[in-house]
Design a protein around this motif. Structure first.
Motif, short mmCIF file in Angstrom:
data_model
loop_
_atom_site.label_atom_id
_atom_site.label_comp_id
_atom_site.label_asym_id
_atom_site.label_seq_id
_atom_site.Cartn_x
_atom_site.Cartn_y
_atom_site.Cartn_z
N MET A 39 0.84 -1.20 0.00
CA MET A 39 0.00 0.00 0.00
C MET A 39 0.87 1.25 0.00
O MET A 39 1.84 1.33 0.74
CB MET A 39 -0.91 0.00 1.24
N ALA A 40 0.55 2.21 -0.83
CA ALA A 40 1.35 3.43 -0.91
C ALA A 40 1.24 4.21 0.39
O ALA A 40 0.17 4.30 1.00
CB ALA A 40 0.90 4.27 -2.08
N ARG A 41 2.34 4.82 0.81
CA ARG A 41 2.32 5.59 2.04
C ARG A 41 3.46 6.61 2.02
O ARG A 41 4.39 6.51 1.20
CB ARG A 41 2.48 4.68 3.25
N LEU B 17 2.87 10.44 -4.86
CA LEU B 17 2.08 9.21 -4.77
C LEU B 17 0.78 9.32 -5.56
O LEU B 17 0.34 8.35 -6.18
CB LEU B 17 1.78 8.88 -3.30
N VAL B 18 0.17 10.51 -5.52
CA VAL B 18 -1.05 10.72 -6.32
C VAL B 18 -0.73 10.54 -7.79
O VAL B 18 -1.49 9.90 -8.54
CB VAL B 18 -1.63 12.13 -6.05
N TRP B 19 0.39 11.09 -8.24
CA TRP B 19 0.80 10.97 -9.65
C TRP B 19 1.05 9.51 -10.01
O TRP B 19 0.61 9.01 -11.05
CB TRP B 19 2.07 11.80 -9.89
N VAL B 20 1.79 8.78 -9.14
CA VAL B 20 2.09 7.37 -9.41
C VAL B 20 0.80 6.56 -9.50
O VAL B 20 0.63 5.74 -10.42
CB VAL B 20 3.00 6.80 -8.31
N THR B 21 -0.11 6.78 -8.56
CA THR B 21 -1.37 6.04 -8.56
C THR B 21 -2.17 6.29 -9.84
O THR B 21 -2.70 5.35 -10.45
CB THR B 21 -2.22 6.44 -7.34
N HIS B 22 -2.21 7.55 -10.27
CA HIS B 22 -2.94 7.87 -11.50
C HIS B 22 -2.28 7.21 -12.71
O HIS B 22 -2.97 6.64 -13.56
CB HIS B 22 -2.98 9.39 -11.68
N GLU C 140 5.53 -1.75 -6.99
CA GLU C 140 5.62 -1.93 -8.44
C GLU C 140 5.93 -3.39 -8.70
O GLU C 140 6.99 -3.88 -8.32
CB GLU C 140 6.76 -1.03 -8.96
N ASP C 141 4.97 -4.10 -9.30
CA ASP C 141 5.12 -5.54 -9.52
C ASP C 141 5.45 -6.28 -8.23
O ASP C 141 6.28 -7.21 -8.20
CB ASP C 141 6.23 -5.81 -10.57
N GLY C 142 4.80 -5.84 -7.15
CA GLY C 142 4.99 -6.50 -5.86
C GLY C 142 6.22 -6.08 -5.11
O GLY C 142 6.46 -6.55 -4.00
N LYS C 143 7.03 -5.19 -5.71
CA LYS C 143 8.26 -4.74 -5.06
C LYS C 143 8.11 -3.28 -4.64
O LYS C 143 7.57 -2.46 -5.39
CB LYS C 143 9.45 -4.88 -6.02
N PRO C 144 8.62 -2.93 -3.42
CA PRO C 144 8.50 -1.54 -2.96
C PRO C 144 9.43 -0.60 -3.72
O PRO C 144 10.56 -0.96 -4.05
CB PRO C 144 8.90 -1.64 -1.48
#
Length: 370
Positions: free
Chosen positions: A1-3, A50-55, A31-35
């Motif tokens: 989960m992103a944090r 994080l907002v940008w990455v999620t989008h 990313e592909d199960g890796k932090p």
């Protein structure tokens, strides 16, 4: 989960060993199960990332940073192999440019590390003619655009780079007397070639690949179906620049000259060859024969002088000017030269059609008088 993680404080608000060192906030995502992690100066900046990455991940536009951690040399072959839409001659020239200029400079660079400033410095220090710089930069630009499409990088660092501007060379249009002087001054085996170029508008690469099967002396027509370029000393034959064959009318003089020249030559034999019977190379022809003929013409006192620095391609421009002077329409000139559209012909030779404007005024005067 992103944090978002505070690197300076523990959860109980005690200070960490990193307190006061480096950037305080860290964005963490998977990313592909890796932090994956990115340090930021403020909490807001980390949250924004994080907002940008999620989008990007949701829309499928996200590009893993690892995909850009590859040497340029490891991708160039795959990119060139993908250019199946290019003509054979264009593809060969592209590979030559890559080997000579792009691979030596960019080959050992990591793709993701290339910046727009890097490309700008490369362009500024190339030290070549403006047109050459534009062509070579275009190769790199196309490669980097392909890397974006392959999701190796998110933006193309070659886009928007400032390129040098070169002075556009003016077309040279010769008179009949000047062409005759060139034909008389050049090596005798190429006199017919000079006249053919000046009366048909063929490109040099098209004339070098002209074969007797393309010449119809009875109908006074010739078909331009192929062109040749030499890359790394090897001939590469492909379709004409327009990509389509075209038919060109022959003048009575050109037809009679070719009839005398043919003799018993077979249909697959070249119309023009070197003294050794080899295919003519455009660069060698200009350097060894055409330039010498120009010098001889201009060395004759009171002779029909021609512009210094004349190009072989100026004979194509000359053919266009003669066609216009004879009353040919824009469409006819377009078909003769093999331009894609009549608009292109007008763009290139707009000045030749000035007489048409005078004709419009004359017709309007006649209409008004009536």
């Amino acid at each position: 989960m992103a944090r978002v993680v505070d690197l300076w404080h523990n959860r109980d608000r005690t200070r960490t060993s990193r307190y006061g060192t480096g950037q305080r906030w860290q964005a963490v995502w998977f990313e592909d199960g890796k932090p994956r992690k990115k340090s930021c100066p403020t909490k807001a900046a980390a949250e924004e990332h994080l907002v940008w990455v999620t989008h990007q991940q949701k829309t499928g536009a996200y590009v893993s940073a690892d995909r850009g951690r590859v040497f340029v040399r490891d991708l160039l072959d795959a990119w060139m192999d993908a250019q199946v839409h290019l003509r054979a001659s264009t593809a060969a020239a592209m590979r030559s440019d890559v080997r000579a200029t792009i691979l030596p400079y960019w080959g050992d660079r990591v793709l993701a590390d290339i910046t727009k400033d890097d490309v700008q410095r490369w362009v500024a220090g190339m030290g070549k003619a403006a047109r050459t710089v534009d062509t070579i930069h275009g190769r790199l630009n196309n490669f980097l655009s392909w890397c974006v499409d392959q999701q190796r990088i998110t933006v193309n660092p070659a886009r928007g780079v400032n390129l040098p501007r070169g002075a556009k060379r003016e077309h040279q249009f010769l008179t009949v007397a000047q062409v005759r002087a060139l034909a008389e001054a050049i090596d005798g085996r190429y006199a017919d070639l000079v006249w053919l170029l000046a009366t048909t508008g063929m490109r040099m690469g098209e004339a070098c690949e002209l074969r007797w099967k393309d010449v119809d002396l009875r109908r006074r027509r010739l078909t331009v179906a192929r062109a040749v370029v030499f890359v790394q000393g090897r001939p590469v034959v492909g379709p004409p620049k327009s990509g389509k064959p075209r038919t060109i009318p022959l003048t009575t003089m050109a037809a009679s000259v070719l009839a005398e020249r043919r003799g018993t030559a077979g249909g697959d034999e070249l119309v023009f060859t070197t003294s050794r019977g080899m295919q003519v190379r455009a660069n060698n022809f200009k350097r060894r024969h055409f330039d010498d003929a120009v010098a001889r013409v201009n060395g004759v006192p009171d002779g029909a002088r021609v512009p210094a620095g004349l190009w072989v391609h100026d004979l194509r421009h000359t053919a266009a000017s003669w066609a216009v002077q004879s009353g040919a329409s824009v469409k006819s000139v377009q078909r003769m030269l093999g331009h894609a559209t009549a608009a292109m012909t007008l763009d290139v030779y707009a000045g030749l059609f000035d007489q048409d404007l005078d004709d419009v005024a004359v017709r309007l005067d006649a209409l008004l008088a009536a």
